[in-house]
Design an enzyme around this catalytic site. Structure first.
Site, PDB file in Angstrom:
ATOM      1  N   GLU A  66       1.065  -1.055  -0.034  1.00  0.00           N
ATOM      2  CA  GLU A  66       0.031  -0.124   0.257  1.00  0.00           C
ATOM      3  C   GLU A  66       0.950   1.682  -0.162  1.00  0.00           C
ATOM      4  O   GLU A  66       1.933   0.754   0.534  1.00  0.00           O
ATOM      5  CB  GLU A  66      -0.963   0.106   1.602  1.00  0.00           C
ATOM      6  CG  GLU A  66      -2.199   1.228   1.016  1.00  0.00           C
ATOM      7  CD  GLU A  66      -2.585   1.341   2.823  1.00  0.00           C
ATOM      8  OE1 GLU A  66      -3.767   2.367   2.645  1.00  0.00           O
ATOM      9  OE2 GLU A  66      -1.966   0.091   3.828  1.00  0.00           O
ATOM     10  N   LYS A 137      -9.563   2.524  -1.749  1.00  0.00           N
ATOM     11  CA  LYS A 137      -9.799   1.767  -0.705  1.00  0.00           C
ATOM     12  C   LYS A 137     -11.307   2.100   0.193  1.00  0.00           C
ATOM     13  O   LYS A 137     -11.300   2.865   0.014  1.00  0.00           O
ATOM     14  CB  LYS A 137      -8.906   1.805   0.220  1.00  0.00           C
ATOM     15  CG  LYS A 137      -8.624   1.066   1.615  1.00  0.00           C
ATOM     16  CD  LYS A 137      -7.382   1.630   2.167  1.00  0.00           C
ATOM     17  CE  LYS A 137      -7.475   1.126   3.901  1.00  0.00           C
ATOM     18  NZ  LYS A 137      -6.610   1.377   4.796  1.00  0.00           N
ATOM     19  N   CYS A 170      -5.441  -3.033   2.439  1.00  0.00           N
ATOM     20  CA  CYS A 170      -4.813  -2.894   3.778  1.00  0.00           C
ATOM     21  C   CYS A 170      -6.440  -4.027   4.667  1.00  0.00           C
ATOM     22  O   CYS A 170      -7.155  -4.354   4.760  1.00  0.00           O
ATOM     23  CB  CYS A 170      -4.343  -1.406   3.798  1.00  0.00           C
ATOM     24  SG  CYS A 170      -3.440  -2.171   5.526  1.00  0.00           S
TER      25      CYS A 170
END
Length: 296
Positions: A66, A137, A170
């Protein structure tokens, strides 16, 4: 895994023969690059990846962490703005296209994206021919909520030379719905760029792999960042898990590491648990309405 196509019966001299044509076993070389990220130093971080790939032969899929080239702990949105790029246009895109072509791989990496007045914690997928796909995300973690907008679309899976690949980033791992959406979209592999600081993601990815019967590649970083009055320690331990939750390759908790493994990705296509149960079609969606209800 050997999967059978529907059987066809022919007759020859009064005898019956059943012909079984086996599906092609899709062996791919998949994995990750784990490394320490220096905040704000894109060229130095590019060089770290180049060094890890120096003696690497062709790979089918490579996943990087990330925010792989900017670092994670932005002080404010102005600092995000100074390092953010548009998808498909910027130094990160140029670098990913170069290494994708060099190792003939699909490459996935996290980056800070700018789009109009919004910033996103995003992942870019680059194919060997230069085509790009993007994911923003959905589940922002901690101070990310002050810096980025949450993703505005559900994650998707894409057909690539390395198989059908979806992306999540993540903290998305904490919410099983993210991976399930990718499984429902036919993903064989989830590419999971990460900057992990919580201690149990690597163990939890066993569940994400098994409950969706697919491969997961978690590419984490190592090192620390101390820029906003707190010190973040990134936990390494990047890994590739197969649909049965077996660890195919695992990085240490410290230091740079290139983890590549051979995998039969067609294994992810079989969602049949036994003759009665199928991982997807056996779901009791008639009872799931409350899952979409808002908390009071």
């Amino acid at each position: 895994m050997l999967l059978k196509r529907p059987q066809r019966t022919i007759r020859n001299n009064g005898a019956c023969f059943r012909l079984h044509k086996l599906l092609h076993i899709m062996i791919k070389k998949i994995g990750f690059a784990q490394f320490e990220v220096e905040f704000g130093e894109r060229q130095a971080n590019f060089a770290r990846v180049d060094a890890l790939l120096k003696n690497t032969d062709a790979v089918d899929l490579l996943v990087l962490p990330e925010l792989a080239f900017t670092g994670y702990e932005f002080k404010d949105r102005a600092e995000v703005d100074s390092l953010a790029e548009r998808c498909g246009d910027g130094p990160t895109t140029d670098f990913l296209r170069r290494i994708a072509q060099k190792i003939n791989a699909v490459v996935v990496a996290g980056y800070a994206e700018t789009d109009g007045s919004h910033y996103y914690n995003s992942a870019m997928m680059v194919l060997p021919g230069g085509e790009t796909h993007n994911y923003r995300k959905v589940q922002l973690f901690s101070r990310e909520n002050d810096l980025f907008s949450p993703g505005d679309a559900a994650p998707k899976a894409y057909d690539t030379p390395a198989g059908r690949i979806g992306m999540m980033i993540c903290f998305d791992w904490y919410f099983p719905e993210t991976a399930r959406l990718l499984a429902l979209d036919g993903a064989q592999i989830i590419a999971h760029p990460s900057n992990l600081v919580l201690p149990y993601c690597q163990k939890a990815m066993y569940a994400r792999s098994v409950e969706n019967h697919l491969f997961t590649i978690t590419a984490n970083r190592v090192g620390t960042e101390s820029r906003t009055g707190r010190t973040l320690i990134f936990t390494g331990g990047s890994q590739v898990l197969d649909p049965d939750g077996q660890v195919l390759t695992l990085a240490p908790t410290e230091g740079g590491f290139l983890g590549i493994t051979a995998a039969d990705i067609s294994k992810a296509d079989n969602k049949q648990i036994n003759q009665y149960n199928n991982l997807l079609s056996s779901r009791r969606t008639d009872l799931y309405g409350s899952l979409l209800a808002q908390d009071s």
